[in-house]
Scaffold this motif. Sequence first.
Motif, PDB file in Angstrom:
ATOM      1  N   LEU A 325       0.937  -1.142   0.050  1.00 52.21           N
ATOM      2  CA  LEU A 325       0.079  -0.025  -0.136  1.00 52.21           C
ATOM      3  C   LEU A 325       1.091   1.431  -0.105  1.00 52.21           C
ATOM      4  O   LEU A 325       0.600   2.310  -0.537  1.00 52.21           O
ATOM      5  N   LEU A 326       2.026   1.258   0.643  1.00 52.77           N
ATOM      6  CA  LEU A 326       2.678   2.319   0.735  1.00 52.77           C
ATOM      7  C   LEU A 326       3.389   2.669  -0.620  1.00 52.77           C
ATOM      8  O   LEU A 326       3.556   3.710  -1.028  1.00 52.77           O
ATOM      9  N   ASP A 327       3.808   1.684  -1.386  1.00 51.03           N
ATOM     10  CA  ASP A 327       4.129   1.685  -2.699  1.00 51.03           C
ATOM     11  C   ASP A 327       3.453   2.387  -3.470  1.00 51.03           C
ATOM     12  O   ASP A 327       3.697   3.013  -4.688  1.00 51.03           O
ATOM     13  N   GLN A 328       2.092   2.369  -3.338  1.00 56.52           N
ATOM     14  CA  GLN A 328       0.860   2.902  -4.010  1.00 56.52           C
ATOM     15  C   GLN A 328       0.705   4.325  -3.725  1.00 56.52           C
ATOM     16  O   GLN A 328      -0.292   4.919  -4.279  1.00 56.52           O
ATOM     17  N   SER A 329       1.416   4.867  -2.507  1.00 56.26           N
ATOM     18  CA  SER A 329       0.988   6.001  -2.082  1.00 56.26           C
ATOM     19  C   SER A 329       1.938   7.032  -2.429  1.00 56.26           C
ATOM     20  O   SER A 329       2.905   6.938  -2.670  1.00 56.26           O
ATOM     21  N   ASP A 330       1.348   8.388  -2.398  1.00 59.77           N
ATOM     22  CA  ASP A 330       2.392   9.298  -2.475  1.00 59.77           C
ATOM     23  C   ASP A 330       3.392   9.879  -1.284  1.00 59.77           C
ATOM     24  O   ASP A 330       2.852  10.040  -0.285  1.00 59.77           O
ATOM     25  N   ARG A 331       4.709   9.509  -1.531  1.00 57.87           N
ATOM     26  CA  ARG A 331       5.461   9.761  -0.405  1.00 57.87           C
ATOM     27  C   ARG A 331       6.192  11.099  -0.566  1.00 57.87           C
ATOM     28  O   ARG A 331       7.251  11.136   0.193  1.00 57.87           O
ATOM     29  N   SER A 332       5.749  11.933  -1.289  1.00 56.26           N
ATOM     30  CA  SER A 332       6.376  13.238  -0.977  1.00 56.26           C
ATOM     31  C   SER A 332       6.758  13.931  -0.019  1.00 56.26           C
ATOM     32  O   SER A 332       7.639  14.850   0.175  1.00 56.26           O
ATOM     33  N   CYS A 333       5.767  13.503   0.977  1.00 54.69           N
ATOM     34  CA  CYS A 333       5.768  14.139   2.305  1.00 54.69           C
ATOM     35  C   CYS A 333       7.193  13.715   3.044  1.00 54.69           C
ATOM     36  O   CYS A 333       7.561  14.292   3.928  1.00 54.69           O
ATOM     37  N   GLY A 334       7.739  12.533   2.786  1.00 56.12           N
ATOM     38  CA  GLY A 334       8.889  12.150   3.280  1.00 56.12           C
ATOM     39  C   GLY A 334       8.832  11.232   4.651  1.00 56.12           C
ATOM     40  O   GLY A 334       9.640  10.985   5.285  1.00 56.12           O
ATOM     41  N   ASP A 335       7.714  10.897   4.706  1.00 57.61           N
ATOM     42  CA  ASP A 335       7.212  10.331   5.802  1.00 57.61           C
ATOM     43  C   ASP A 335       6.155   9.153   5.692  1.00 57.61           C
ATOM     44  O   ASP A 335       5.299   9.415   5.282  1.00 57.61           O
ATOM     45  N   TYR A 336       6.628   7.950   5.869  1.00 56.61           N
ATOM     46  CA  TYR A 336       5.933   6.854   5.602  1.00 56.61           C
ATOM     47  C   TYR A 336       4.537   6.934   6.000  1.00 56.61           C
ATOM     48  O   TYR A 336       3.380   6.247   5.693  1.00 56.61           O
ATOM     49  N   PHE A 337       4.267   7.186   7.296  1.00 51.21           N
ATOM     50  CA  PHE A 337       3.240   6.919   8.259  1.00 51.21           C
ATOM     51  C   PHE A 337       2.157   8.042   7.642  1.00 51.21           C
ATOM     52  O   PHE A 337       0.919   7.751   7.502  1.00 51.21           O
ATOM     53  N   THR A 338       2.645   9.245   7.509  1.00 50.74           N
ATOM     54  CA  THR A 338       1.785  10.385   6.884  1.00 50.74           C
ATOM     55  C   THR A 338       1.428   9.901   5.459  1.00 50.74           C
ATOM     56  O   THR A 338       0.154  10.343   5.102  1.00 50.74           O
ATOM     57  N   ALA A 339       2.256   9.626   4.620  1.00 48.67           N
ATOM     58  CA  ALA A 339       1.835   9.044   3.335  1.00 48.67           C
ATOM     59  C   ALA A 339       0.786   8.220   3.269  1.00 48.67           C
ATOM     60  O   ALA A 339      -0.069   8.258   2.295  1.00 48.67           O
ATOM     61  N   LEU A 340       0.592   7.217   4.246  1.00 53.54           N
ATOM     62  CA  LEU A 340      -0.289   6.089   4.385  1.00 53.54           C
ATOM     63  C   LEU A 340      -1.627   6.650   4.752  1.00 53.54           C
ATOM     64  O   LEU A 340      -2.735   6.696   4.413  1.00 53.54           O
TER      65      LEU A 340
END
Length: 368
Positions: A325-340
């Motif tokens: 699910l993380l691979d499919q998320s926008d990770r531009s924020c630089g934080d995995y938890f916030t990205a999810l």
Amino acid sequence: MEKSKVYFTDMRVTLRENLPQKLHRLLKTAGIGNIDFEKRFAAVKIHFGEPGNLAFLRPNYAKVVADTVRELGGKPFLTDCNTLYVGGRKNALDHLDSANENGFSPMTTGCQLIIADGLKGTDEELVPVEGGEYVKEAKIGRAVMDADVVISLSHFKVHEATGIGGALKNIGMGCGSRAGKMEMHSSGKPHVDQSLCVGCGSCQRNCAHSAITIADRKASIDHSKCVGCGRCIGACPRDAVLPASDESNDILNKKIVEYSWAVLHNRPQFHISLVVDVSPNCDCHAENDLPIVPNVGMFASFDPVALDLACARAVNSQPVIPGSLLDQSDRSCGDYFTALHPTTNWKVMIQHGVKMGLGSSDYELIRV
């Protein structure tokens, strides 16, 4: 001030040392033996896993902790409190059935299992919270407060409401009675789903404030009289009494910290977190998705705040598992938890933990 110490070991093994043995070495190196366990009850707070979810910690890890406590002269027991929501752990009997289904028993863990807030989640101790911003009197499962030592054994993961699920979440939310969980999740009061209610009167008999009436075989709650204690939720055999869920995630995180303070203040304590099978949602789900990062390792500390921070940073430093699910998320924020979960801010929990005196964000990571 001296930095907190967080001890870490990875998941690699040798022909001479397996993972349970490595966890035992981590605990001893991190200083668990400095606690006086002699003939003292030690509550090992763990999540037994919702049936259908396979991301929970294996009972083998709990056995290592229990065996270590016994080795040091203590009397360990595994414990958790009943859930607020409907599921496999909403009362002590279902909860123990679920634990057994997931492999937790005295035979597999070497100690007894006790549901801390009793049969219906109403066996609680009221604990004043000094300096609490939101909680003045926490409702904690009685068996946890009866224990002499508190040990948290946490599966570190992502959480859809708090950002992270680590030691503080395991202790604060996990040790709250059903009424305590409602207080953390809500500033509101419970309501009745009329389609589920059969008018049995169990809620009415358990209401100390005469807030519940029965008419035409349906219960209703007068919110002008209701104090939000949540006992009607635990009493309802049909799960027709439902909690409100209206607190912001930042306030929820702060309340969890204040409940953690109620459990830990002035008590011998030790904390262990395993960063494995890092799922994108809580173990309270009846399913678990693909882990978002590879298994990282095992962490231990006397400081739950530093421990949670170290685990979060460890997750954020890992490569992303393809297809997750993380691979499919926008990770531009630089934080995995916030990205999810963009509406969460896990750092609020860390900051409030420091403010409440539960620990420090300044720590030394020691590899074992």
